[in-house]
Enzyme design. Structure first.
Site, PDB file in Angstrom:
ATOM      1  N   HIS A  41       0.784  -1.297   0.139  1.00 44.58           N
ATOM      2  CA  HIS A  41       0.140  -0.033  -0.056  1.00 44.58           C
ATOM      3  C   HIS A  41       0.753   1.240   0.055  1.00 44.58           C
ATOM      4  O   HIS A  41       0.212   2.472  -0.104  1.00 44.58           O
ATOM      5  CB  HIS A  41      -0.816  -0.096   1.064  1.00 44.58           C
ATOM      6  CG  HIS A  41      -2.116  -0.960   1.191  1.00 44.58           C
ATOM      7  ND1 HIS A  41      -1.924  -2.178   1.569  1.00 44.58           N
ATOM      8  CD2 HIS A  41      -3.280  -1.006   0.599  1.00 44.58           C
ATOM      9  CE1 HIS A  41      -3.104  -3.070   1.333  1.00 44.58           C
ATOM     10  NE2 HIS A  41      -3.686  -2.195   0.851  1.00 44.58           N
ATOM     11  N   HIS A  48      -2.643  -5.620  -6.081  1.00 45.21           N
ATOM     12  CA  HIS A  48      -3.042  -6.861  -5.327  1.00 45.21           C
ATOM     13  C   HIS A  48      -4.465  -7.213  -5.290  1.00 45.21           C
ATOM     14  O   HIS A  48      -5.392  -6.440  -5.509  1.00 45.21           O
ATOM     15  CB  HIS A  48      -2.324  -6.784  -3.791  1.00 45.21           C
ATOM     16  CG  HIS A  48      -2.851  -5.456  -3.053  1.00 45.21           C
ATOM     17  ND1 HIS A  48      -2.558  -4.088  -3.421  1.00 45.21           N
ATOM     18  CD2 HIS A  48      -4.079  -5.540  -2.337  1.00 45.21           C
ATOM     19  CE1 HIS A  48      -3.387  -3.246  -2.602  1.00 45.21           C
ATOM     20  NE2 HIS A  48      -4.198  -4.330  -1.969  1.00 45.21           N
ATOM     21  N   CYS A  83     -14.561  -5.292   3.762  1.00 44.32           N
ATOM     22  CA  CYS A  83     -13.595  -5.474   2.485  1.00 44.32           C
ATOM     23  C   CYS A  83     -12.315  -5.937   3.163  1.00 44.32           C
ATOM     24  O   CYS A  83     -11.915  -5.493   4.420  1.00 44.32           O
ATOM     25  CB  CYS A  83     -13.333  -3.883   1.709  1.00 44.32           C
ATOM     26  SG  CYS A  83     -12.895  -2.638   2.931  1.00 44.32           S
ATOM     27  N   HIS A  85      -8.550  -8.313   2.180  1.00 38.96           N
ATOM     28  CA  HIS A  85      -7.476  -9.014   1.300  1.00 38.96           C
ATOM     29  C   HIS A  85      -7.484 -10.448   1.484  1.00 38.96           C
ATOM     30  O   HIS A  85      -7.432 -10.807   2.576  1.00 38.96           O
ATOM     31  CB  HIS A  85      -6.136  -8.540   1.174  1.00 38.96           C
ATOM     32  CG  HIS A  85      -6.252  -6.981   1.310  1.00 38.96           C
ATOM     33  ND1 HIS A  85      -6.383  -6.154   2.389  1.00 38.96           N
ATOM     34  CD2 HIS A  85      -5.908  -6.367   0.431  1.00 38.96           C
ATOM     35  CE1 HIS A  85      -5.989  -5.131   2.123  1.00 38.96           C
ATOM     36  NE2 HIS A  85      -5.984  -4.804   0.756  1.00 38.96           N
ATOM     37  N   GLU A 103     -15.220  -9.496  11.213  1.00 37.48           N
ATOM     38  CA  GLU A 103     -15.458  -7.986  11.697  1.00 37.48           C
ATOM     39  C   GLU A 103     -16.729  -7.751  12.296  1.00 37.48           C
ATOM     40  O   GLU A 103     -16.805  -6.930  13.080  1.00 37.48           O
ATOM     41  CB  GLU A 103     -15.269  -7.291  10.125  1.00 37.48           C
ATOM     42  CG  GLU A 103     -13.875  -7.075   9.769  1.00 37.48           C
ATOM     43  CD  GLU A 103     -13.744  -6.327   8.624  1.00 37.48           C
ATOM     44  OE1 GLU A 103     -14.922  -5.369   8.230  1.00 37.48           O
ATOM     45  OE2 GLU A 103     -12.665  -6.389   8.038  1.00 37.48           O
ATOM     46  N   TYR A 119      -8.684  -0.858  -9.679  1.00 38.70           N
ATOM     47  CA  TYR A 119      -8.789   0.664  -9.468  1.00 38.70           C
ATOM     48  C   TYR A 119      -7.401   1.185  -8.690  1.00 38.70           C
ATOM     49  O   TYR A 119      -6.789   0.253  -8.403  1.00 38.70           O
ATOM     50  CB  TYR A 119      -9.995   0.873  -8.489  1.00 38.70           C
ATOM     51  CG  TYR A 119     -10.161   0.207  -7.409  1.00 38.70           C
ATOM     52  CD1 TYR A 119      -9.460   0.644  -6.190  1.00 38.70           C
ATOM     53  CD2 TYR A 119     -11.291  -0.507  -7.288  1.00 38.70           C
ATOM     54  CE1 TYR A 119      -9.648   0.149  -5.174  1.00 38.70           C
ATOM     55  CE2 TYR A 119     -11.394  -1.105  -5.882  1.00 38.70           C
ATOM     56  CZ  TYR A 119     -10.556  -1.092  -4.986  1.00 38.70           C
ATOM     57  OH  TYR A 119     -10.659  -1.508  -3.559  1.00 38.70           O
ATOM     58  N   GLU A 130      -4.501   2.494  -2.745  1.00 34.75           N
ATOM     59  CA  GLU A 130      -5.074   1.448  -2.893  1.00 34.75           C
ATOM     60  C   GLU A 130      -5.136   0.959  -4.507  1.00 34.75           C
ATOM     61  O   GLU A 130      -5.866   1.487  -5.323  1.00 34.75           O
ATOM     62  CB  GLU A 130      -6.644   1.306  -2.597  1.00 34.75           C
ATOM     63  CG  GLU A 130      -6.908   1.511  -1.286  1.00 34.75           C
ATOM     64  CD  GLU A 130      -6.666   0.099  -0.506  1.00 34.75           C
ATOM     65  OE1 GLU A 130      -6.403  -0.917  -1.009  1.00 34.75           O
ATOM     66  OE2 GLU A 130      -6.922   0.180   0.867  1.00 34.75           O
ATOM     67  N   GLU A 132      -5.786  -2.056  -6.460  1.00 36.06           N
ATOM     68  CA  GLU A 132      -6.578  -3.420  -6.218  1.00 36.06           C
ATOM     69  C   GLU A 132      -7.108  -3.803  -7.500  1.00 36.06           C
ATOM     70  O   GLU A 132      -7.906  -3.244  -8.296  1.00 36.06           O
ATOM     71  CB  GLU A 132      -7.576  -3.154  -5.002  1.00 36.06           C
ATOM     72  CG  GLU A 132      -6.712  -2.743  -3.636  1.00 36.06           C
ATOM     73  CD  GLU A 132      -7.619  -2.825  -2.415  1.00 36.06           C
ATOM     74  OE1 GLU A 132      -7.135  -3.363  -1.407  1.00 36.06           O
ATOM     75  OE2 GLU A 132      -8.856  -2.772  -2.523  1.00 36.06           O
ATOM     76  N   TRP A 175     -12.482   4.271  -1.971  1.00 38.97           N
ATOM     77  CA  TRP A 175     -13.052   3.294  -2.933  1.00 38.97           C
ATOM     78  C   TRP A 175     -14.197   2.856  -2.785  1.00 38.97           C
ATOM     79  O   TRP A 175     -14.946   2.191  -3.812  1.00 38.97           O
ATOM     80  CB  TRP A 175     -12.203   1.836  -2.661  1.00 38.97           C
ATOM     81  CG  TRP A 175     -12.588   1.270  -1.321  1.00 38.97           C
ATOM     82  CD1 TRP A 175     -13.470   0.430  -0.984  1.00 38.97           C
ATOM     83  CD2 TRP A 175     -11.891   1.568  -0.146  1.00 38.97           C
ATOM     84  NE1 TRP A 175     -13.469   0.151   0.496  1.00 38.97           N
ATOM     85  CE2 TRP A 175     -12.227   0.733   1.018  1.00 38.97           C
ATOM     86  CE3 TRP A 175     -10.547   2.231   0.060  1.00 38.97           C
ATOM     87  CZ2 TRP A 175     -12.021   0.890   2.253  1.00 38.97           C
ATOM     88  CZ3 TRP A 175     -10.124   2.244   1.441  1.00 38.97           C
ATOM     89  CH2 TRP A 175     -10.676   1.596   2.384  1.00 38.97           C
TER      90      TRP A 175
END
Length: 197
Positions: A41, A48, A83, A85, A103, A119, A130, A132, A175
């Site tokens: 990042h 990624h 959101c 990874h 979460e 993006y 970001e 991604e 995002w």
């Protein structure tokens, strides 16, 4: 920099400490390697794999989360339901279900793929980027939430009209609109035309 779940290391099954790794991909989403999470990042960012989840209640309202103030990236802003990874080698679908539970303390009662979007969004507040290749998922939530306060500061179910008002008033992740717009066809299919998404 404060130690947060994103910047901390985690212990492997052998008792050693390892950095959190992300899966680096090419423009077609093909895995080409790995990178440590924070490194990926740092400007200009490394492309990624990521995922974004949009869960709705039975009235067609979207579940938003306000990111915890202690997060290293975009703290305190509103964003989609979940959101994150995938770990290297972890399927995005499995990662999205895992992180939603970690979460928010709830498993989706329905979860479906909704395409991908690529993006590049710098975050002026943190200086992070970001870059991604994001796998999108839509679904339903029908159980009470039990959010982890280290991850989530607050939650809200909103209609499409309420989201527009909130988006004009409150800070959202860089995002958010990109992933929401990319997921809209699947969202409309899930919620029906009358929900207004």
């Amino acid at each position: 920099m404060p130690i947060t779940p994103a910047t901390a290391t985690h212990s492997s099954s052998k008792g050693t400490t390892e950095a959190i790794l992300l899966e680096l991909v090419d423009e077609k989403g093909v895995t080409i390697g790995t990178a440590e999470k924070l490194t990926a990042h740092q400007p200009p960012g490394q492309l990624h794999r990521a995922f974004s989840v949009f869960l709705f209640d039975e009235q067609g309202r979207l579940l938003l989360q306000q990111r915890a103030l202690g997060k290293y990236h975009s703290p305190g802003v509103w964003s989609n339901t979940c959101c994150g990874h995938p770990f290297p080698g972890e399927a995005p679908f499995a990662a999205s279900a895992r992180r939603t539970y970690e979460e928010l303390g709830v498993s989706p009662s329905l979860l479906a793929e909704a395409g991908t979007v690529r993006y590049n969004h710098p975050d002026p507040a943190s200086g992070l980027v970001e870059q991604e290749y994001n796998h999108l998922f839509v679904g339903l939530v029908q159980a009470p939430l039990a959010a982890d306060p280290e991850e989530v500061a607050s939650t809200a179910f909103v209609t499409a009209a309420e989201l527009a008002e909130r988006h004009a008033r409150d800070p959202f992740s860089a995002w958010f609109m990109t992933v929401l717009d990319a997921a809209r066809p699947a969202i409309r299919e899930l919620t029906g035309a009358s929900a207004g998404w």
